[in-house]
Design an enzyme around this catalytic site. Structure first.
Site, mmCIF file in Angstrom:
data_model
loop_
_atom_site.group_PDB
_atom_site.id
_atom_site.type_symbol
_atom_site.label_atom_id
_atom_site.label_comp_id
_atom_site.label_asym_id
_atom_site.label_seq_id
_atom_site.Cartn_x
_atom_site.Cartn_y
_atom_site.Cartn_z
ATOM 1 N N ASP A 52 -2.660 -5.297 -9.242
ATOM 2 C CA ASP A 52 -2.412 -6.288 -10.594
ATOM 3 C C ASP A 52 -1.976 -4.869 -11.608
ATOM 4 O O ASP A 52 -1.179 -5.056 -12.705
ATOM 5 C CB ASP A 52 -4.017 -6.198 -11.388
ATOM 6 C CG ASP A 52 -4.926 -6.630 -10.785
ATOM 7 O OD1 ASP A 52 -4.365 -7.626 -9.363
ATOM 8 O OD2 ASP A 52 -6.258 -6.297 -10.592
ATOM 9 N N GLY A 109 0.982 -1.290 -0.223
ATOM 10 C CA GLY A 109 -0.226 -0.144 -0.046
ATOM 11 C C GLY A 109 0.836 1.465 0.113
ATOM 12 O O GLY A 109 1.657 1.864 -1.281
ATOM 13 N N GLY A 125 4.481 1.370 0.197
ATOM 14 C CA GLY A 125 5.074 1.028 -2.223
ATOM 15 C C GLY A 125 5.574 -0.772 -1.794
ATOM 16 O O GLY A 125 4.484 -1.461 -1.784
HETATM 17 O O1 LIG Z 1 -9.429 -13.145 -7.921
HETATM 18 P P1 LIG Z 1 -9.781 -12.453 -6.600
HETATM 19 O O2 LIG Z 1 -8.581 -12.658 -5.443
HETATM 20 O O3 LIG Z 1 -10.819 -12.925 -6.444
HETATM 21 O O4 LIG Z 1 -9.979 -10.863 -7.010
HETATM 22 C C1 LIG Z 1 -11.260 -10.174 -7.725
HETATM 23 C C2 LIG Z 1 -10.545 -8.819 -7.811
HETATM 24 O O5 LIG Z 1 -9.754 -8.198 -7.671
HETATM 25 C C3 LIG Z 1 -9.031 -7.342 -8.824
HETATM 26 O O6 LIG Z 1 -8.765 -7.622 -9.286
HETATM 27 C C4 LIG Z 1 -8.182 -6.602 -8.342
HETATM 28 O O7 LIG Z 1 -7.354 -6.816 -7.496
HETATM 29 C C5 LIG Z 1 -10.583 -7.221 -8.599
HETATM 30 O O8 LIG Z 1 -11.263 -6.388 -10.275
HETATM 31 C C6 LIG Z 1 -11.867 -8.208 -8.717
HETATM 32 O O9 LIG Z 1 -13.023 -7.731 -8.384
#
Ligand SMILES: O=P(O)(O)OC[C@H]1O[C@](O)(CO)[C@@H](O)[C@@H]1O
Length: 313
Positions: free
Chosen positions: A253, A223, A226
């Protein structure tokens, strides 16, 4: 030519809403909202595509509501190799408060039968070669065991590809054993993996104890603190520039996309980590994962503080 394949086993339509303060148990009114096709690997692919890279996207997608996803893949000229499974892709609700806190309400996924799991492994066997980087990102949908992630990693490695993994819980534990080239947990996911609370001081020792020599590079996102990176090129921290937070969803991501871009462009460790941090900082200023202009990216990169971590603290 080097290329990236992202694998999203459990995508989602992200319904994001901004509000001042979330009051549980009360009626909450949303001030700004968006609905976007997302999921970890898809978000990674979106960032890379906006930065001019060609990406193959795969994983599992519900066949009953894939329209918005197909539109997105067309918009960014991604190659859609998703295995369609019966049912709907889930909707995940993200509630972003004005103080920067985000509450995720992730809904249950479709169920993935073994035949579709086999199809994805066969597809990767066809697609992967020694110019491939496969990014496996996100949670596992219903019907998929943690061991499946080991099969995926094994398939990529057997076909000469590199593999980066960003997952959590049991899937992360399983992934470590399959020795990916890079792992990117966030600090809470890493704490769960090691079964201890984690601070900047004990992080290097914990990284060594868990990964031994099995994972080449471990990047822990933290966060506002960093990222911390541990790998063959040393131990580093990148402190991000200060920005106005709109929503932190997708920042991790975007970081993974930045790390992948480092591999695609054969960048130095320093440039790779700084650019990834700058892209992730930009990601929190908006809903979704749009990238900054080239000029803005340069400016953000100049504001990232990159430093070597002292051994042992
Ligand atoms: O794959 P996970 O851990 O269920 O998370 C999915 C969520 O994470 C994200 O990709 C964000 O990191 C969102 O777009 C999505 O809703």
């Amino acid at each position: 030519m080097r290329h990236v394949i992202t694998v999203t086993l459990n995508p989602a339509l992200d319904q994001t809403g901004n509000l001042q303060i979330l009051k549980p148990g009360a009626v909450n009114l949303i001030e700004r909202a968006s609905l976007r096709p997302a999921g970890k690997g898809i978000n990674v692919a979106c960032v890379l595509a906006q930065l001019g890279q060609s990406v193959i996207v795969t994983g599992f997608l519900g066949s009953d509501n894939d329209n918005d996803f197909v539109e997105l893949f067309k918009q960014w000229k991604m190659t859609d190799a998703f295995v369609r499974v019966p049912g709907n892709t889930r909707v995940n609700v993200k509630l972003a408060e004005s103080n920067g806190r985000v509450t995720d309400v992730n809904f249950p996924s479709f169920e993935v039968a073994k035949a579709y799991q086999k199809e994805l492994i066969e597809q990767l066997t066809e697609l992967v070669n020694d110019n491939s980087l496969v990014v496996i990102a996100g949670s596992l949908p219903r019907g998929v065991d943690p061991g499946y992630i080991q099969q995926l990693i094994g398939t990529v490695k057997a076909n000469g590809g590199k593999v980066y993994v960003d997952t959590s819980g049991a899937a992360l534990k399983a992934a470590v054993l399959a020795e990916p080239d890079l792992l990117k947990p966030n600090i809470d996911e890493f704490a769960e993996l090691v079964g201890e609370s984690v601070s900047k001081t004990n992080l290097p020792a914990l990284v060594n104890s868990v990964c031994d020599s099995s994972v080449q590079t471990l990047v822990v996102s933290a966060g506002r603190d960093g990222l911390y990176s541990f790998g063959p090129f040393g131990q580093h921290q990148c402190l991000p520039p200060k920005v106005e937070i709109e929503s932190t969803v997708g920042a991790g991501d975007t970081l993974v996309a930045g790390l992948s871009l480092g591999w695609l462009t054969d960048s130095s460790t320093e440039k790779c980590l700084i650019r990834a941090s700058a892209l992730a900082a930009w990601a929190v200023t908006q809903h979704g994962v749009d990238v900054p202009s080239a000029q803005k990216l340069e400016q953000l990169m100049a504001e990232v503080e990159f430093k070597a971590l002292e051994q042992g603290g």
